[in-house]
Design an enzyme around this catalytic site. Structure first.
Site, short mmCIF file in Angstrom:
data_model
loop_
_atom_site.label_atom_id
_atom_site.label_comp_id
_atom_site.label_asym_id
_atom_site.label_seq_id
_atom_site.Cartn_x
_atom_site.Cartn_y
_atom_site.Cartn_z
N ASN A 1 3.35 5.61 -6.49
CA ASN A 1 2.77 6.16 -4.85
C ASN A 1 3.18 7.82 -4.90
OD1 ASN A 1 2.44 7.34 -3.09
ND2 ASN A 1 2.22 4.76 -1.75
N HIS B 1 -2.47 6.81 -0.21
CA HIS B 1 -2.84 6.41 0.71
C HIS B 1 -3.76 7.43 1.18
CE1 HIS B 1 -1.09 4.14 4.22
NE2 HIS B 1 -2.77 4.20 4.36
N ARG C 1 -2.05 12.71 6.86
CA ARG C 1 -0.69 13.51 7.03
C ARG C 1 -0.36 14.24 5.64
NH1 ARG C 1 3.47 8.68 8.59
NH2 ARG C 1 2.06 9.07 10.16
N THR D 1 5.97 5.31 8.05
CA THR D 1 5.52 4.17 6.93
C THR D 1 5.14 3.80 6.70
OG1 THR D 1 5.98 3.96 4.21
CG2 THR D 1 7.75 3.43 6.07
N THR D 2 4.22 2.37 6.27
CA THR D 2 3.44 1.56 6.58
C THR D 2 5.30 0.05 6.79
OG1 THR D 2 2.01 1.76 4.74
CG2 THR D 2 1.92 -0.30 6.15
N GLU E 1 -0.38 -7.53 -2.02
CA GLU E 1 0.61 -7.37 -2.60
C GLU E 1 1.75 -7.94 -1.23
OE1 GLU E 1 0.58 -2.96 -3.44
OE2 GLU E 1 2.62 -2.98 -2.26
N GLY F 1 10.13 0.43 -0.21
CA GLY F 1 11.11 -0.03 0.32
C GLY F 1 11.81 -0.22 -1.49
#
Ligand code: PXP
Length: 237
Positions: free
Chosen positions: A7, A43, A49, A100-101, A151, A192
């Site tokens: 990512n 993303h 952002r 973050t998500t 996921e 993470g």
């Protein structure tokens, strides 16, 4: 052997800190590919952002591996994805104020909307994955919604306070992977994961791909991006 998706959002985060053009996330994606990663993840957030529309259009055209676009079910973002046509779209929950998500999608409570978005994206030949917590009810709901890939959110394992909690969370991930595979679903995992905690997740087996961002981009400040990706690949494999 699990694959590695890198990512690159945080390369764009650094660029946005000064609002200019450096560092360029597209160049970063090419370095990650050179290092041997299996896919590039980005993303496209509703507030743009970090990664923006121009980045995703370029990524789709330039990268040689697979492009996995993380996105919410927001209609504007769905429209953008249908134009860009990434190889894969990973549907994630999104809240503007989050760093973050934070959690997985609640597929159970949003079945109709999620099924509709899966059908729309699949009509453009985009494979769809649902980012969910390691809970059997969400896995079953994902299957019902028509998802062929999920996921598993590994954030609780990554944030575990102490070995007992880590063991419990790892076992929840392992059970979720097994439940998904029993239903014939392809299972990825991420969030993470870092150079210390990734090996235990990679060792679960039957995980198709691990998606990792923040730890690789952070380590690249010291090791260089190509080395950071290679070191992570060695651990994943
Ligand atoms: N997978 C999904 C669905 C995500 O939303 C993110 C964060 O953008 C990641 C993986 C990567 O998480 P991290 O940056 O913590 O490695």
């Amino acid at each position: 052997m699990a694959k590695l998706g890198v990512n690159i959002d945080h390369v764009a985060t650094l660029r946005q800190a000064r609002g200019g053009s450096e560092p360029d996330p597209i160049s970063a994606a090419l370095v990650c590919e050179k290092a041997g990663c299996d896919s590039i993840v980005a993303h496209l957030r509703e507030d743009r952002r970090h990664i923006n529309d121009s980045d995703v259009a370029k990524l789709k055209n330039i990268i040689k591996t697979r492009f996995n676009l993380e996105m919410s079910v927001n209609s504007g973002v769905v429209k953008a994805a249908m134009e860009i046509k990434p190889h894969q779209a990973t549907l994630v929950p999104e809240r503007r104020e989050e760093l973050t998500t934070e959690g997985g999608l609640d597929v159970l409570s949003n079945m109709r909307k999620i099924s509709e978005v899966i059908a729309k994206l699949e009509s453009c030949s985009i494979e769809v994955s649902l980012f969910i917590d390691p809970e059997e009810k969400q896995i079953e709901a994902s299957k019902k919604a028509g998802a062929k890939t999920i996921e598993i959110h590994t954030g609780k394992y990554a944030d575990a306070k102490g070995p007992d909690e880590a063991t419990r969370e790892l076992s929840a991930i392992s059970n979720a992977v097994k439940a998904g595979r029993r239903l014939g679903i392809t299972v990825n995992a991420g969030h993470g994961l870092n150079y210390k905690n990734v090996k235990a997740v990679a060792a679960i087996g039957e995980i198709e791909e691990l998606n990792i961002g923040h730890s690789i981009i952070s380590h690249s400040v010291f090791a260089g991006l190509e080395n950071a990706v290679k070191e992570m690949l060695a651990l994943v494999r």
